[in-house]
Design an enzyme around this catalytic site. Sequence first.
Site, PDB file in Angstrom:
ATOM      1  N   GLU A 171      25.392  18.621  38.935  1.00 47.19           N
ATOM      2  CA  GLU A 171      24.828  19.242  37.744  1.00 47.19           C
ATOM      3  C   GLU A 171      25.896  19.523  36.690  1.00 47.19           C
ATOM      4  O   GLU A 171      25.660  19.370  35.500  1.00 47.19           O
ATOM      5  CB  GLU A 171      24.095  20.538  38.104  1.00 47.19           C
ATOM      6  CG  GLU A 171      22.800  20.326  38.878  1.00 47.19           C
ATOM      7  CD  GLU A 171      21.816  19.425  38.150  1.00 47.19           C
ATOM      8  OE1 GLU A 171      21.895  19.312  36.906  1.00 47.19           O
ATOM      9  OE2 GLU A 171      20.971  18.816  38.827  1.00 47.19           O
ATOM     10  N   LEU A 225      36.210  12.114  32.061  1.00 45.64           N
ATOM     11  CA  LEU A 225      34.827  12.605  32.016  1.00 45.64           C
ATOM     12  C   LEU A 225      34.566  13.483  30.790  1.00 45.64           C
ATOM     13  O   LEU A 225      33.435  13.600  30.335  1.00 45.64           O
ATOM     14  CB  LEU A 225      34.502  13.417  33.277  1.00 45.64           C
ATOM     15  CG  LEU A 225      33.470  12.842  34.250  1.00 45.64           C
ATOM     16  CD1 LEU A 225      33.051  13.921  35.242  1.00 45.64           C
ATOM     17  CD2 LEU A 225      32.251  12.294  33.530  1.00 45.64           C
ATOM     18  N   ASP A 257      16.909  21.641  30.209  1.00 47.02           N
ATOM     19  CA  ASP A 257      17.961  20.881  29.541  1.00 47.02           C
ATOM     20  C   ASP A 257      17.349  20.185  28.321  1.00 47.02           C
ATOM     21  O   ASP A 257      16.217  20.470  27.939  1.00 47.02           O
ATOM     22  CB  ASP A 257      18.573  19.857  30.506  1.00 47.02           C
ATOM     23  CG  ASP A 257      17.597  18.750  30.813  1.00 47.02           C
ATOM     24  OD1 ASP A 257      16.378  18.977  30.681  1.00 47.02           O
ATOM     25  OD2 ASP A 257      18.030  17.647  31.169  1.00 47.02           O
ATOM     26  N   TYR A 276      20.832  26.739  32.568  1.00 51.41           N
ATOM     27  CA  TYR A 276      20.362  25.449  33.088  1.00 51.41           C
ATOM     28  C   TYR A 276      20.881  25.185  34.500  1.00 51.41           C
ATOM     29  O   TYR A 276      20.117  24.902  35.419  1.00 51.41           O
ATOM     30  CB  TYR A 276      20.763  24.265  32.178  1.00 51.41           C
ATOM     31  CG  TYR A 276      20.581  22.981  32.935  1.00 51.41           C
ATOM     32  CD1 TYR A 276      19.297  22.480  33.126  1.00 51.41           C
ATOM     33  CD2 TYR A 276      21.644  22.351  33.581  1.00 51.41           C
ATOM     34  CE1 TYR A 276      19.079  21.359  33.914  1.00 51.41           C
ATOM     35  CE2 TYR A 276      21.444  21.235  34.364  1.00 51.41           C
ATOM     36  CZ  TYR A 276      20.168  20.740  34.526  1.00 51.41           C
ATOM     37  OH  TYR A 276      19.952  19.652  35.325  1.00 51.41           O
TER      38      TYR A 276
END
Length: 364
Positions: free
Chosen positions: A44, A87, A145, A127
């Site tokens: 996540e 990333l 989201d 979230y």
Amino acid sequence: MKGMNLKEIDTEKFQHDLLEWYKREKRDLPWRKERDPYKIWVSEVMLQQTRVETVIPYFERFMEKFPTLEALSEAEEEQVLKAWEGLGYYSRIRNLHSAVKEVKEKYGGKVPDTLEEMTSLKGVGPYTAGAVLSIAYGKPYPAVDGNVMRVASRILSIWEDIAKPASRKIFEEAIHRLMYTEDPSSFNQALMELGALICTPTSPSCLLCPVQEHCHAFEEGVQEELPVKTRKKSMKLVHIGAVVLKNKEGKFLIHKREATGLLANLWEFPNFEMTSFLDPETRLRKLLEETYKIDSLIHNGTFAKIQHVFSHLTWDIDVYAGEIQNEIPEDERVKLVKPEEIQDFAFPVSHQKIWKEYKRTIRE
DNA sequence: TAATCGTGGAG
DNA sequence: TCTCCAAGATT
């Protein structure tokens, strides 16, 4: 929006249609094979503002390196940053690393299963807390989201501006009313999957949509108008002068960035914001002297010009090469490394580009 | 609240 | 080329 009344839909049938579609069409993603709350959590965090296709290889590698929460909590930050290299949004991994350590100490290594405890962890917002609690523990919290706001805005015809932070609550309440409490994990993931595969930002595939009959936006033909999302303004341009410096032993000087802010704790080649372009070589030489006590010889002219675009600013980097003439003391944030050791350090993509150009242009 | 914080892909 | 964006959180 005051007085905004949510459209009514047949909740039970909506849940049924959505869930049946999800069971049939869901993608086979690595983290969907897992029940380990730690692994769900990592996925996540990686998926925040990041495409699924980008995350998959990172997730696989990360789980090989840090297969358990304990493994990650005991790892060195350098190693963890390296696993995140490329990333983006690097505060995510710094926060995750810190949060995992807290879980290890405070909760005996078990990822919390309450909203309050989960949200208190660094880097875990509404979230991520909802996603982990629903997916890993089956708790009926919404996980709102961008996908979910888009889907909900269309199905329920909600015209709140999803760019505004205050709007999230509206959607959380709406989703909470639709929640399929028998299987919150599948329900939340189904909403996101629908947003990713069918109810896309542009050109949604309404004719293939399993919940088309429940969708007020489709009924009114305004699916392309939703969600409402205000634009953000354009970004700044910053001119940077960077130097690839080699000493007499053939080692290169790299610098570790500050612990906070942009690209925090990543390594880089020495660089400075250049407010003037008059004689940049002399200016760089002076800045290197002031900042690192380096007596340098800067080659005339750049060997590369690199543009790197961030979400809120652009770097125009002029890259120079040079030699270090004196002895430089190494410390925590300044290192001299052999060229083959460069790959052991976590660099932002912008500086990976610099090194790549250096090897292509200068050497050989 | 609005800004900050990355990157690579799609239209 | 340009714009937007993708499973957000923090300050």
